[in-house]
Design a protein around this motif. Structure first.
Motif, PDB file in Angstrom:
ATOM      1  N   ARG A 199     -15.048  -1.582  33.331  1.00 52.52           N
ATOM      2  CA  ARG A 199     -14.182  -1.977  34.242  1.00 52.52           C
ATOM      3  C   ARG A 199     -13.613  -0.921  35.236  1.00 52.52           C
ATOM      4  NH1 ARG A 199     -12.944  -6.019  30.479  1.00 52.52           N
ATOM      5  NH2 ARG A 199     -12.941  -7.858  31.181  1.00 52.52           N
ATOM      6  N   ALA A 200     -13.180   0.208  34.288  1.00 56.69           N
ATOM      7  CA  ALA A 200     -12.487   1.344  34.978  1.00 56.69           C
ATOM      8  C   ALA A 200     -13.454   1.918  36.414  1.00 56.69           C
ATOM      9  CB  ALA A 200     -12.157   2.453  34.184  1.00 56.69           C
ATOM     10  N   ASN A 208      -6.568  -8.631  33.299  1.00 49.47           N
ATOM     11  CA  ASN A 208      -7.117  -7.359  33.431  1.00 49.47           C
ATOM     12  C   ASN A 208      -6.528  -6.390  34.406  1.00 49.47           C
ATOM     13  OD1 ASN A 208      -8.816  -7.840  31.050  1.00 49.47           O
ATOM     14  ND2 ASN A 208     -10.028  -9.107  32.285  1.00 49.47           N
ATOM     15  N   MET A 209      -7.538  -5.938  35.370  1.00 50.70           N
ATOM     16  CA  MET A 209      -6.939  -4.931  36.617  1.00 50.70           C
ATOM     17  C   MET A 209      -6.010  -6.034  37.372  1.00 50.70           C
ATOM     18  SD  MET A 209     -10.029  -2.434  37.434  1.00 50.70           S
ATOM     19  CE  MET A 209     -11.294  -3.654  37.687  1.00 50.70           C
ATOM     20  N   ASN A 222      -8.532   1.733  47.250  1.00 50.12           N
ATOM     21  CA  ASN A 222      -8.137   1.454  46.022  1.00 50.12           C
ATOM     22  C   ASN A 222      -7.884  -0.026  45.747  1.00 50.12           C
ATOM     23  OD1 ASN A 222      -7.240   3.968  45.435  1.00 50.12           O
ATOM     24  ND2 ASN A 222      -5.086   4.074  46.364  1.00 50.12           N
ATOM     25  N   TYR A 270     -14.796   0.105  38.491  1.00 46.68           N
ATOM     26  CA  TYR A 270     -14.457  -0.599  39.597  1.00 46.68           C
ATOM     27  C   TYR A 270     -13.236  -0.677  40.017  1.00 46.68           C
ATOM     28  CZ  TYR A 270     -19.465  -1.698  38.941  1.00 46.68           C
ATOM     29  OH  TYR A 270     -20.707  -1.757  39.075  1.00 46.68           O
ATOM     30  N   GLU A 271     -12.331   0.314  39.650  1.00 45.98           N
ATOM     31  CA  GLU A 271     -10.838   0.064  39.841  1.00 45.98           C
ATOM     32  C   GLU A 271     -10.331   0.611  41.197  1.00 45.98           C
ATOM     33  OE1 GLU A 271      -6.775   1.635  37.618  1.00 45.98           O
ATOM     34  OE2 GLU A 271      -8.577   2.592  36.910  1.00 45.98           O
ATOM     35  N   ASP A 272     -11.176   1.476  42.033  1.00 49.38           N
ATOM     36  CA  ASP A 272     -11.026   1.911  43.138  1.00 49.38           C
ATOM     37  C   ASP A 272     -12.241   1.661  44.053  1.00 49.38           C
ATOM     38  OD1 ASP A 272      -8.272   2.645  42.594  1.00 49.38           O
ATOM     39  OD2 ASP A 272      -9.108   4.353  41.689  1.00 49.38           O
ATOM     40  N   TYR A 304      -9.911  -3.296  44.126  1.00 46.98           N
ATOM     41  CA  TYR A 304     -10.622  -3.345  42.778  1.00 46.98           C
ATOM     42  C   TYR A 304     -11.241  -4.550  42.603  1.00 46.98           C
ATOM     43  CZ  TYR A 304      -6.879  -6.786  41.367  1.00 46.98           C
ATOM     44  OH  TYR A 304      -5.816  -7.710  41.245  1.00 46.98           O
ATOM     45  N   ASP A 319     -12.009  -8.634  38.031  1.00 46.60           N
ATOM     46  CA  ASP A 319     -12.634  -8.616  36.637  1.00 46.60           C
ATOM     47  C   ASP A 319     -11.792  -9.973  35.791  1.00 46.60           C
ATOM     48  OD1 ASP A 319     -10.163  -7.513  36.513  1.00 46.60           O
ATOM     49  OD2 ASP A 319     -10.700  -6.079  34.996  1.00 46.60           O
ATOM     50  N   ASP A 370      -2.102 -10.603  40.270  1.00 46.31           N
ATOM     51  CA  ASP A 370      -3.424 -10.786  40.191  1.00 46.31           C
ATOM     52  C   ASP A 370      -4.198 -12.165  40.525  1.00 46.31           C
ATOM     53  OD1 ASP A 370      -6.058 -10.247  39.633  1.00 46.31           O
ATOM     54  OD2 ASP A 370      -5.839 -10.072  37.528  1.00 46.31           O
TER      55      ASP A 370
END
Length: 340
Positions: A189-190, A160-161, A151, A192-194, A153, A156, A167
């Protein structure tokens, strides 16, 4: 105390086995030096004369040029351009905490794959890069890495994430590194979220990015970065795995490179026939790079399951000469640009 007992063996195991550099950095350098030497001794089969004229025009001797591009091919493994961030802490680093400051595990190395074990990726590339979720040859180190980084990431940029508790974005690897290696493909981006589902871009896109820069403003360093794509001739990088004798095979090649004459010019000459020469005005090198990846996937798989010396020698006698031949073909095209 139980957590410490659990995590320390995991870190030690990964520290011992994780490097995903494909050819060791010194092997990368030697492959490039051998390619230049091959061109020098085979001027009728290569564009050595044109390369020499361009090199001299740029103010180099050929030895200086070879050293510079060899260093560039070596240096790609040391880029500080890929930060992964903790799912809980939001803390972003270029390598695991236990590997910081060492050669063992830099996240930039994850861009150095072209997996032939599955079809097109979500970006639209014919062959994707490292992707644990799509892996058909997952080994112990792949699973350990996915467990360690679950999980997490890709950095970015700020706002953001983020992790549960913040962060600490340091580079925006999605907006810089991934964008450079996107090369006409599609990303969000999603994706590279996990970590365990990251669809890393393939190494041929890395090579294309730096080749485009070389065409725009020729430099020995940038050309050297392109030549790191000989990773495609390291079978683990076309089978898409960190494990399965990955590190042991790389070290074997380095140790026996000279004694087993893996750079045999006769084998290099034969290997040239497996690469379609680039046109003098070619701007896209990815089809030829994929030829290298296809070759290693077809003929290199034995080293994933065997550490036998004879098996490794047989595969290395194919992969190293083809690596040198790939560099020769790329230098033939570079010679056309340098001559302008």
């Amino acid at each position: 105390m139980k957590a410490v007992i659990k995590l320390v063996p995991l870190a030690l195991a990964m520290a011992a086995c994780l490097p995903a550099k494909a050819w060791n950095t010194e092997t990368h350098r030697q492959i490039v030096l051998d390619a230049v030497q091959f061109m020098k001794t085979h001027p009728n089969q290569t564009k050595y004369a044109k390369l020499l004229a361009g090199v001299n025009k740029a103010g180099y001797t050929m030895d200086q040029f070879a050293a510079a591009i060899g260093q560039g091919a070596h240096d790609v493994d040391y880029f500080q351009d890929t930060y992964l961030c903790g799912a809980t802490t939001g803390n972003c680093q270029t390598s695991p905490a236990w590997g910081a400051g060492s050669d063992l595990a830099r996240y930039t190395s994850y861009w150095h794959f072209q997996s032939h074990t599955h079809g097109a990726d979500v970006h639209g590339n014919d062959f994707g890069g490292y992707n644990y979720q799509k892996m058909n040859n997952a080994g112990d180190i792949d699973t350990l890495a996915a467990t360690w980084l679950v999980n997490d990431y890709l950095d970015d940029g700020p706002g953001n994430m983020g992790g549960w508790f913040g962060d600490s974005s340091k580079y925006n690897s999605y907006g810089i590194t991934e964008a450079r290696y996107r090369q006409g493909s599609y990303s969000t981006r999603a994706m590279y979220e996990d970590y365990q589902a990251f669809p890393f871009q393939p190494i041929d896109n890395l090579g294309q990015y730096f080749f485009s820069r070389f065409l725009q403003a020729p430099s020995a360093q940038t050309l050297g970065f392109v030549l790191h794509t000989t990773d495609l001739l390291q079978p683990h990088h076309t089978f898409g795995t960190l494990a399965n004798n990955h590190s042991g095979w790389e070290n074997w090649v380095t140790d026996y490179y000279n004694s087993e004459k893996l750079n045999d010019p006769a084998l290099v000459l034969a290997a040239l026939a497996d690469f379609t020469p680039l046109a003098a005005n070619a701007t896209d090198i990815r089809a030829m790079l994929t030829q290298g990846g296809t070759y290693s996937y077809k003929y290199g798989g034995a080293v994933l399951s065997s550490s036998d010396h004879a098996v490794r020698r047989g595969v290395a006698k194919k992969m190293v000469p083809h690596s040198i031949a790939l560099v020769v073909r790329l230098l033939d095209r570079a010679a056309e640009r340098m001559a302008i």
